[in-house]
Write a protein that holds these residues in place. Structure first.
Motif, short mmCIF file in Angstrom:
data_model
loop_
_atom_site.label_atom_id
_atom_site.label_comp_id
_atom_site.label_asym_id
_atom_site.label_seq_id
_atom_site.Cartn_x
_atom_site.Cartn_y
_atom_site.Cartn_z
N CYS A 60 63.36 95.47 -25.22
CA CYS A 60 63.25 94.89 -26.57
C CYS A 60 62.99 93.39 -26.56
O CYS A 60 62.32 92.87 -27.43
CB CYS A 60 64.52 95.18 -27.35
SG CYS A 60 65.97 94.27 -26.75
N ARG A 61 63.54 92.71 -25.60
CA ARG A 61 63.50 91.23 -25.52
C ARG A 61 64.09 90.59 -26.77
O ARG A 61 63.70 89.50 -27.18
CB ARG A 61 62.08 90.73 -25.26
CG ARG A 61 61.53 91.23 -23.93
CD ARG A 61 60.35 90.44 -23.44
NE ARG A 61 59.90 90.92 -22.13
CZ ARG A 61 59.27 90.19 -21.24
NH1 ARG A 61 58.98 88.94 -21.51
NH2 ARG A 61 58.90 90.69 -20.09
N CYS A 65 68.58 96.16 -26.59
CA CYS A 65 68.48 97.42 -25.84
C CYS A 65 69.37 97.49 -24.61
O CYS A 65 69.70 98.58 -24.14
CB CYS A 65 67.03 97.67 -25.44
SG CYS A 65 66.44 96.55 -24.14
N GLY A 66 69.75 96.36 -24.03
CA GLY A 66 70.60 96.35 -22.84
C GLY A 66 69.84 96.55 -21.54
O GLY A 66 70.44 96.72 -20.49
N CYS A 68 67.63 94.34 -19.97
CA CYS A 68 67.45 93.18 -19.09
C CYS A 68 68.78 92.81 -18.43
O CYS A 68 69.84 93.27 -18.84
CB CYS A 68 66.92 91.99 -19.89
SG CYS A 68 68.09 91.38 -21.13
N CYS A 86 67.18 88.04 -21.88
CA CYS A 86 65.94 87.92 -22.66
C CYS A 86 66.06 86.88 -23.76
O CYS A 86 65.04 86.42 -24.29
CB CYS A 86 65.55 89.28 -23.25
SG CYS A 86 66.81 90.03 -24.30
#
Ligand code: SF4
Ligand code: FES
Length: 250
Positions: A60-61, A65-66, A68, A86
């Motif tokens: 998602c950056r 979303c978890g 990265c 991110c």
């Protein structure tokens, strides 16, 4: 906007192989860039030079979303509080800084490649009870099941966990108690989560142990590293849920 140059030491590792830190110099990094955009810039340069780009997880950056996550100078997601990798901006670094960038390290998180680790152990914990299987029907009228605001707020605080794994990476015991505590709390506090409450605590904690995560040693490193600022009160609640389930389950 200003531009900075950085010395990067990045963990490079092939699938199943041994890894090592490799040095790179990167110039003209905009301080408006995110950390992942800086890695994109490095990868463009490596690709143009015919070298293998650095593998890192992202989706998602936007801190949602978890996906990265990497350890930057010893801090999962970097040292800025409440920030995912991110959402970490290069303005937090100075011209000439050296950044050591490593994958999240834990026995239960195997390195897949470079900075990418396999966090499917979290999915296996969730599959043991991190859900509600009763039919809750369509959305009820808000006042039909009253939930005190303070309780609803605590449940939502737990629900903020994005499953990134920084808590595990930060813990000297590689414990997943903050993650499991957040997931158990979010359901235990709300009426829909009550029918499976005891089984959930017993089975999620059992799976956490089977997956090879360590125990909580009250170091509080998980809370400090969590990009969603999840409180260790969720670990205390998990311990209470587990104790009650052990005493009262049939
Ligand atoms: S508790 Fe925090 S650090 Fe751990 S997985 Fe959830 S969001 Fe990430
Ligand atoms: S890429 Fe989704 S939280 Fe960072």
């Amino acid at each position: 906007m200003s531009r900075i140059s950085l010395n990067l030491k990045i963990w490079r590792q092939d699938r199943g192989g041994k890894g090592c830190l490799k040095g790179y110099r990167i110039d003209s990094v905009s301080t408006d860039m995110s950390f992942l955009e800086m890695l994109d810039m490095l990868n463009e340069d490596l690709t143009l030079r015919g070298e293998e780009p650095v593998a890192f997880d992202h989706d998602c950056r936007e801190g949602i979303c978890g996906m990265c996550g990497a350890v930057v100078n010893g801090h999962p997601h970097g040292k800025e509080k409440g920030t995912t990798l991110c959402q970490l901006h290069m303005r937090h670094f100075a011209d000439g800084d050296t950044l050591v960038i490593e994958p999240f390290r834990a026995r239960a998180f195997k390195v897949v490649k470079d900075l990418v680790v396999d966090r499917s152990a979290f999915d296996r914990i969730i599959s043991q009870g991190g859900y509600v299987s009763v039919n809750t029907g369509s959305a009820p009228e808000a006042n039909s099941i009253p939930v005190a605001k303070e309780i609803a707020d605590q449940a939502l605080d737990g629900a903020e966990c994005i499953g990134c794994g920084a808590c595990v990476a930060a813990c000297p015991n590689a414990s997943a108690m903050l993650f499991v505590g957040a997931k158990v709390s979010q359901l235990a506090l709300l009426p829909q989560g009550h029918p499976e409450r005891k089984r959930r605590a017993l089975e999620m904690v059992g799976e956490m142990d089977r997956q090879g995560f360590g125990n909580c040693g009250n170091e509080r490193e998980c809370e400090a590293a969590c990009p969603k600022s999840i409180s260790i009160r969720n670990i205390a609640r998990l311990n209470r849920e587990l104790l009650k389930a052990m005493i009262f389950s049939e």
